[in-house]
Design a protein around this motif. Structure first.
Motif, PDB file in Angstrom:
ATOM      1  N   SER A  20      43.625  13.987   5.000  1.00 22.54           N
ATOM      2  CA  SER A  20      42.361  13.244   5.039  1.00 22.54           C
ATOM      3  C   SER A  20      42.652  11.767   5.272  1.00 22.54           C
ATOM      4  N   THR A  70      42.008  16.061  -0.232  1.00 20.80           N
ATOM      5  CA  THR A  70      40.587  16.036  -0.593  1.00 20.80           C
ATOM      6  C   THR A  70      39.922  17.412  -0.559  1.00 20.80           C
ATOM      7  N   THR A  71      40.652  18.438  -0.128  1.00 20.59           N
ATOM      8  CA  THR A  71      40.092  19.788  -0.113  1.00 20.59           C
ATOM      9  C   THR A  71      41.125  20.761  -0.676  1.00 20.59           C
ATOM     10  N   SER A  72      40.659  21.937  -1.063  1.00 21.06           N
ATOM     11  CA  SER A  72      41.590  22.950  -1.556  1.00 21.06           C
ATOM     12  C   SER A  72      42.545  23.384  -0.445  1.00 21.06           C
ATOM     13  N   GLU A  73      42.074  23.359   0.813  1.00 22.08           N
ATOM     14  CA  GLU A  73      42.947  23.684   1.944  1.00 22.08           C
ATOM     15  C   GLU A  73      44.052  22.640   2.089  1.00 22.08           C
ATOM     16  N   ASP A  74      43.701  21.362   1.872  1.00 21.48           N
ATOM     17  CA  ASP A  74      44.719  20.307   1.893  1.00 21.48           C
ATOM     18  C   ASP A  74      45.798  20.580   0.849  1.00 21.48           C
ATOM     19  N   THR A 111      28.092  13.912  -3.054  1.00 19.54           N
ATOM     20  CA  THR A 111      27.795  14.937  -2.052  1.00 19.54           C
ATOM     21  C   THR A 111      26.308  15.252  -1.944  1.00 19.54           C
ATOM     22  N   LYS A 122      32.904  21.732   1.108  1.00 21.40           N
ATOM     23  CA  LYS A 122      33.901  22.367   0.258  1.00 21.40           C
ATOM     24  C   LYS A 122      35.028  21.408  -0.122  1.00 21.40           C
ATOM     25  N   SER A 123      34.714  20.175  -0.375  1.00 15.83           N
ATOM     26  CA  SER A 123      35.746  19.210  -0.727  1.00 15.83           C
ATOM     27  C   SER A 123      35.971  19.198  -2.235  1.00 15.83           C
ATOM     28  N   LEU A 124      37.136  18.687  -2.631  1.00 13.88           N
ATOM     29  CA  LEU A 124      37.428  18.504  -4.038  1.00 13.88           C
ATOM     30  C   LEU A 124      36.630  17.331  -4.580  1.00 13.88           C
ATOM     31  N   SER A 127      39.729  12.377  -4.486  1.00 12.07           N
ATOM     32  CA  SER A 127      40.729  12.173  -3.429  1.00 12.07           C
ATOM     33  C   SER A 127      41.994  11.678  -4.101  1.00 12.07           C
TER      34      SER A 127
END
Length: 293
Positions: A20, A70-74, A111, A122-124, A127
């Protein structure tokens, strides 16, 4: 029988990853131009999406990581990058301190306010820097990073030595350049005394205070600087905003901002108490005047 020529050594592999971020630190590497060509001649660039769509699987000798998590994918992807990398270096304010997007760490969840359909986001909630998720071998700060420091880090780590990146403050850069201190001479709030050098003191060079893009220096005395700003007339909210910039989540700046918030609450409480005391005093004087014949 003709002897078989020796097999040339395999060059080290370099990978550059984006999470991010705004891509500014990757662009700094691309803007190295001639120096980048020299690096490309001594390493094998296996993955660098900013420069080429060609991506090779790991393992990698050196991975440069830009951007915060910033995301679970990150979070899942950075673990995979770490596992595939012999040496992992985070570059830039986002990767080393959460970046400007870490400002959301200090507020209510924005959000629902920003997006019409927040259920699609779907962000955490926060950051965070890469080091909060995986071990990091070296952190290179800046927003963006400095070209000279970036080249030094790449060359040093590929050569097996520790990078020669100084940890002193921006004030040292100002003094070496013979510049007048904007804080002392003009009373301009400046984060230079507590910010790590690397930018060449760009903002003080044009009469502005440092904004802290490179994050806190080693052992920064943020309390003394905040007290000096207070003497110059900066109230608690102004001091908190100053420390909540590009590297707001870096621990020394985060703590300094929270302390400024507490002082602001104390100042507000003191003002309210003074106003109440003044109102009570005025009421007593009015009562005395009413009782006079």
């Amino acid at each position: 029988m003709t002897p078989t020529p020796p097999t040339p050594p395999t060059p080290p592999t370099l990978a550059v990853w984006k999470f991010s971020s705004c891509d500014g630190c990757q662009l700094t590497l691309l803007n190295c131009e001639d120096e980048l060509l020299a690096i490309a001649g001594s390493v094998h660039i296996a993955s660098f999406a900013e420069a080429s769509s060609h991506v090779e699987p790991g393992p990698y000798d050196l991975s440069l990581v830009e951007g915060s998590i910033t995301t679970s994918e990150d979070a899942e992807r950075i673990r995979a990058v770490r596992a595939a990398s012999r040496c992992l270096v985070t570059i830039g304010a986002c990767a080393t301190a959460g970046g400007i997007q870490a400002l959301r760490n200090f507020t209510d969840d924005p959000t629902p306010v920003v997006y019409a359909r927040p259920e699609y986001i779907k962000s955490l909630r926060t950051s965070t820097p890469v080091a909060d998720h995986v071990p990091v071998d070296f952190e290179l700060r800046g927003c963006p990073v400095d070209k000279r420091q970036l080249l030094e880090v790449i060359q040093a780590l590929l050569a097996g030595r520790r990078p020669n990146v100084r940890g002193h403050s921006v004030c040292v850069e100002c003094k070496r350049a013979g510049r007048t201190c904007v804080l002392v001479a003009h009373g301009t709030p400046c984060l230079g005394p507590v910010t790590q050098a690397g930018c060449g003191a760009l903002c003080p060079a044009v009469g502005r205070g440092c904004y802290g893009c490179f994050g806190p220096m080693e052992s920064p005395n943020t309390a003394a600087l905040s007290a000096r700003w207070r003497e110059l007339g900066a109230d608690g909210p102004a001091r908190a905003r100053a420390f909540r910039g590009f590297t707001a989540a870096a621990e020394p700046f985060r703590a300094a901002a929270e302390q400024a918030d507490r002082e602001a609450d104390q100042e507000e409480a003191a003002q309210e108490a003074a106003q109440e005391a003044a109102q009570e005093q005025a009421a007593r004087e009015a009562a005395r005047e009413a009782r006079r014949p």
